[in-house]
Design a protein around this motif. Structure first.
Motif, PDB file in Angstrom:
ATOM      1  N   GLY A  93      18.650  86.134   1.506  1.00 26.62           N
ATOM      2  CA  GLY A  93      17.205  85.951   1.432  1.00 26.62           C
ATOM      3  C   GLY A  93      16.413  87.230   1.594  1.00 26.62           C
ATOM      4  O   GLY A  93      15.194  87.230   1.446  1.00 26.62           O
ATOM      5  N   THR A  94      17.095  88.333   1.884  1.00 29.19           N
ATOM      6  CA  THR A  94      16.401  89.616   2.002  1.00 29.19           C
ATOM      7  C   THR A  94      15.927  90.055   0.623  1.00 29.19           C
ATOM      8  O   THR A  94      16.666  89.996  -0.353  1.00 29.19           O
ATOM      9  N   LEU A  95      14.670  90.474   0.537  1.00 28.37           N
ATOM     10  CA  LEU A  95      14.123  91.000  -0.710  1.00 28.37           C
ATOM     11  C   LEU A  95      14.223  92.516  -0.680  1.00 28.37           C
ATOM     12  O   LEU A  95      13.761  93.156   0.271  1.00 28.37           O
ATOM     13  N   CYS A 140      16.689  89.387  -4.684  1.00 29.89           N
ATOM     14  CA  CYS A 140      16.956  88.621  -3.473  1.00 29.89           C
ATOM     15  C   CYS A 140      18.468  88.636  -3.235  1.00 29.89           C
ATOM     16  O   CYS A 140      19.251  88.374  -4.154  1.00 29.89           O
ATOM     17  N   THR A 188      21.814  87.210  -2.422  1.00 32.80           N
ATOM     18  CA  THR A 188      22.402  85.866  -2.428  1.00 32.80           C
ATOM     19  C   THR A 188      23.923  85.879  -2.324  1.00 32.80           C
ATOM     20  O   THR A 188      24.539  84.827  -2.275  1.00 32.80           O
ATOM     21  N   MET A 210      11.933  85.226  -6.585  1.00 29.26           N
ATOM     22  CA  MET A 210      12.349  83.959  -6.015  1.00 29.26           C
ATOM     23  C   MET A 210      12.204  82.818  -7.014  1.00 29.26           C
ATOM     24  O   MET A 210      13.025  81.922  -7.059  1.00 29.26           O
ATOM     25  N   ALA A 258       7.994  90.064  -5.732  1.00 33.27           N
ATOM     26  CA  ALA A 258       8.868  89.334  -4.822  1.00 33.27           C
ATOM     27  C   ALA A 258       8.811  87.840  -5.102  1.00 33.27           C
ATOM     28  O   ALA A 258       9.831  87.156  -5.124  1.00 33.27           O
ATOM     29  N   ALA A 277       9.740  79.599  -2.685  1.00 38.68           N
ATOM     30  CA  ALA A 277       9.873  80.693  -1.735  1.00 38.68           C
ATOM     31  C   ALA A 277       8.506  81.238  -1.407  1.00 38.68           C
ATOM     32  O   ALA A 277       7.589  81.164  -2.196  1.00 38.68           O
ATOM     33  N   THR A 324      18.801  88.609  -8.670  1.00 37.06           N
ATOM     34  CA  THR A 324      19.550  88.498  -7.426  1.00 37.06           C
ATOM     35  C   THR A 324      20.513  89.667  -7.290  1.00 37.06           C
ATOM     36  O   THR A 324      20.707  90.435  -8.239  1.00 37.06           O
ATOM     37  N   ALA A 381      12.662  86.217   1.933  1.00 36.37           N
ATOM     38  CA  ALA A 381      12.223  85.012   1.238  1.00 36.37           C
ATOM     39  C   ALA A 381      12.414  83.851   2.198  1.00 36.37           C
ATOM     40  O   ALA A 381      13.338  83.855   3.012  1.00 36.37           O
TER      41      ALA A 381
END
Length: 129
Positions: free
Chosen positions: A71-73, A88, A90, A13, A9, A22, A62, A128
């Motif tokens: 921003g969710t992983l 991530c 975006t 970022m 993770a 991040a 991404t 993140a």
């Protein structure tokens, strides 16, 4: 979260941009698995703005998702090949029946660039900062 997922993770970022910092913050409340078809978008979008305002980097890790917050992983895996990548969110999309659009860099990690679209398992693993 396992140490491997934490490292992946953080790597996702760091790949976003040279200036982005991040930090992985607590586990996401929705850790449910989901399944769908992933596709990828590549160099033709290089430098164009994503829905969150960042410039798209094809080599980054991404993805575009229709509803997950920016921003969710998400850990995306190909169960048939035992490959996975943490991306991530975006951007927004896809809007044509697929579940997620991956960057070219993420698609390469899943060995799917020559296929275009593949079945995947997705699991939200955090946010993140």
């Amino acid at each position: 979260m396992t140490p491997t997922k934490t490292i992946l993770a953080a790597a996702a970022m760091i790949t976003l941009s040279g200036t982005a910092k991040a930090e992985l913050i607590g586990p996401h409340p929705s850790r449910a698995e989901s399944y769908g078809v992933a596709s990828w978008y590549g160099p033709g979008f290089k430098g164009k703005r994503t829905a969150n305002g960042e410039k798209y980097n094809p080599k980054g890790l991404t993805a575009a998702h229709p509803s997950l917050p920016f921003g969710t992983l998400v850990e995306v895996s190909r169960p048939d090949r035992k490959k996975s990548v943490v991306v991530c969110i975006t951007d927004r999309g896809p809007f044509t029946g697929r579940a997620i659009d991956l960057s070219q860099g993420a698609a390469r990690r899943l060995h799917m660039t020559y296929l275009g679209a593949v079945p995947v398992k997705m699991q939200v693993i955090g946010m993140a900062e």
